[in-house]
Design a protein around this motif. Structure first.
Motif, short mmCIF file in Angstrom:
data_model
loop_
_atom_site.label_atom_id
_atom_site.label_comp_id
_atom_site.label_asym_id
_atom_site.label_seq_id
_atom_site.Cartn_x
_atom_site.Cartn_y
_atom_site.Cartn_z
N GLN A 151 20.50 110.29 -14.76
CA GLN A 151 20.07 110.93 -13.52
C GLN A 151 20.79 112.26 -13.32
N ASP A 152 22.11 112.27 -13.54
CA ASP A 152 22.88 113.51 -13.40
C ASP A 152 22.30 114.62 -14.28
N ASP A 182 18.83 115.74 -13.14
CA ASP A 182 18.96 116.58 -11.94
C ASP A 182 19.36 118.01 -12.33
N TYR A 235 16.86 109.87 -21.81
CA TYR A 235 16.78 111.12 -21.05
C TYR A 235 15.34 111.65 -21.08
N GLU A 290 13.07 109.66 -18.73
CA GLU A 290 13.25 110.05 -17.33
C GLU A 290 12.63 111.42 -17.05
N ARG A 327 9.56 112.18 -14.41
CA ARG A 327 9.59 113.35 -13.52
C ARG A 327 8.47 114.35 -13.77
#
Ligand code: VG1
Ligand code: CO
Length: 555
Positions: free
Chosen positions: A189-190, A193, A226, A229, A234
């Motif tokens: 998530q980091d 983002d 990664y 995600e 996204r």
């Protein structure tokens, strides 16, 4: 928490190479081998780098075999050597750019990355360890040299008697009345983002929704989660846009090296004629490299860097322009031409990402790249595979609107039309006996005085040298960074021995010729460089001295 001091003896071969210490797993499994190297790092940090008593260490690896074992050992040794906290990626997995980001975001003292990157994994494969400093980048030579010096005289290491830490469950575990804590985080998530803060995700989402097809190959390595995600959750890409996205300890038996040879499944898909997707990409074991492909088209990493620099203002994070660029010496001069036009500085550094850190910290450069499929910016201090993929998608999204269309190939061709083409290729000769490889290098260097002004076919040698780098920020000097034969017309041949392999020596021959004539820019690089390849073999006497004249890998 009991701390034990264990007697050991030095190994003598723990010299960090281009990117950390890399050896066969079997070597790392020798009793004390891993511990000796980790203690040598900690001793360097404690004695020379002013490590505070409340220091935090970030730890993660690319999930290859021995990763889990090494992580437990490092946690126990960090506890014994005065660290207050270890932040570890869930399941022990973190990509290299994610570690760099975590070090910066959580302001840790440093980080350890467990990876042999693009080298093969599994029980019979390679393992590796790299230390990164508080700016998030690889330790500079002044630290790695000291680590090596300590590893040669080590007599004992410190390790805490801790029960095995559950690194699969998120959360914190404290020991010794809260004096030592292990924190397991999910870095996906980091990292996602961070990417979303740099790129125009809604433009990319629209591009993908418009039917623009992509294929991303994680090569059974670290970027799979990664990519899931970012691209699926996204950006809304269909599930079939991803391949090989479940990390495995031996990378599915393959070489997690994103190039035309080892990413052959993806290459087949991308060169399947009309039905090929519009855009393809792959990343390596630890997620810091990238290969970019268009429909039936390969983008050399050197060209990729130049195209990104030329189009940087299309990306939100770089919309105001870039401060400067840097490339490793063997990387082609394509980006130099873009820098000249943008009127920004272009730095030439030795091979290895550790040389870019000072320039980025000083604000001198924004984008950096290497011909070895590495590209990144100052958002972290490592090369970043998924970042490069998203950069390309962001550029493509801006160039493919209702009114305009531009394929990867068209973007490259119009780039060449504007700047000229630096035709480029690298030929690798892997696993040459070390002695023979040294003889080849010595033979080339012995001709430094006789080569200038000599003519070989259509090329005349202007000068030759062994590249030395003077770091303008910290004043350090790095010698013997590759032999350059520079020709009068600006073409060049570079010979360099790899510093990241684990078997014999790997000789890399880098070939570059400039083609300003647009009528000739579409010629295949191997054809355009054929004469230079012969000159390289002649000057080096490679066949005569090693029996080899066919490269293992051509990129
Ligand atoms: C190779 C590449 C170099 C890269 C290094 C680490 O080093 O040429 O450009 O920085 O690997 O990449 P060498 O010394 O073998 O040429 V990675 O993705 O393996 O950490
Ligand atoms: Co890598």
């Amino acid at each position: 928490m009991q701390i034990n001091t264990v007697q050991t003896s030095a190994f003598g071969d723990q010299k960090p190479g281009t990117s950390g210490l890399r050896k066969k797993v079997k070597v790392f499994q020798h009793p004390h081998y891993l511990e000796n190297f980790v203690q040598s790092i900690f001793d360097t940090l404690i004695e020379k780098e002013g490590m505070p008593t409340d220091a935090t260490l970030a730890v993660g690896g690319d999930g290859r075999y021995y990763n889990r074992h090494a992580i437990q050992t490092i946690i126990q040794m960090a506890a014994a050597n005065g660290f207050a906290r270890v932040i570890v990626g869930q399941a022990g997995i973190l990509s290299t750019p994610a570690v760099s980001h975590i070090i910066r975001k959580y302001k840790t003292f440093g980080g350890m990355i467990l990876s042999a990157s693009h080298n093969q994994g599994g029980v019979d494969g390679d393992f590796g360890i790299k230390y990164n400093i508080s700016n998030g980048g690889p330790a500079p030579e002044k630290i790695t040299d000291e680590v090596f010096a300590k590893s040669k005289v080590i007599t004992a290491y410190k390790i805490a008697d801790l029960a095995e830490i559950d690194v699969d469950t998120l959360g914190e575990t404290s020991f010794n009345g809260g004096k030592f804590t292990v924190q397991v985080i999910n870095a996906v998530q980091d990292y996602a983002d961070l990417m979303q803060s740099l790129f125009d995700f809604s433009a990319i989402k629209n591009l993908l929704a418009s039917g623009f097809q992509i294929k991303f190959d994680a090569m059974h390595a670290v970027t799979g989660p990664y990519a899931q995600e970012i691209f699926i959750n996204r950006l809304g890409a269909p599930a079939h846009s991803l391949m090989n996205c479940v990390p495995s300890e031996d990378f599915g038996g393959g070489h997690p090296d994103p190039n035309l040879t080892y990413a052959e499944d993806l290459v087949k898909i991308m060169f399947a004629g009309d039905k090929a997707p519009d855009f393809g990409a792959a990343s390596d074991g630890d997620g810091d490299r990238n290969m970019i492909l268009g429909k039936n088209f390969f983008v050399t990493p050197s060209d990729s860097l130049a195209v990104l620099a030329a189009n940087a203002t299309l990306v939100p994070a770089y919309a105001k322009g870039i401060a400067g660029v840097a490339r490793s010496m063997p990387t082609s001069g394509a980006v130099d031409r873009v820098a000249a036009k943008l009127n920004i500085p272009c730095y030439e550094t030795p091979t290895g990402w550790k040389f870019f850190g000072n320039l980025m910290d000083a604000g001198k450069v924004t984008l950096c790249g290497e011909e070895s499929f590495g590209t990144s910016s100052n958002h972290v201090r490592e090369k970043d595979g998924l970042w490069a993929v998203l950069f390309w998608l962001n550029v493509l999204a801006q160039k493919n609107t209702e009114k305009t269309k531009a394929s990867v190939e068209q973007i490259l061709k119009s780039h060449w039309l504007e700047y000229g083409r630096n035709v480029y290729s690298r030929h690798d000769f892997e696993a040459i006996p070390t002695e023979a490889a040294n003889i080849v290098m010595a033979h080339i260097k012995a001709q430094f005085e006789s080569l200038p002004n000599q003519t070989f076919g259509s090329y005349t040698v202007k000068t030759c040298d062994d590249f030395s780098y003077h770091d303008s920020i910290d004043g350090s000097i790095s010698n013997n960074q590759g032999v350059r034969i520079l020709f009068v017309d600006g073409s060049r041949i570079v010979f360099r021995l790899s510093g990241s392999g684990t078997e014999g020596a790997t000789l890399r021959i880098y070939l570059e010729a400039f083609e300003p004539d647009s009528a000739k820019q579409s010629v295949d690089a191997q054809v355009a460089l054929a004469e230079m390849i012969q000159i390289a073999l002649k000057i080096s006497q490679l066949k005569e001295k090693t029996g080899r004249d066919t490269p293992t890998v051509i990129t």
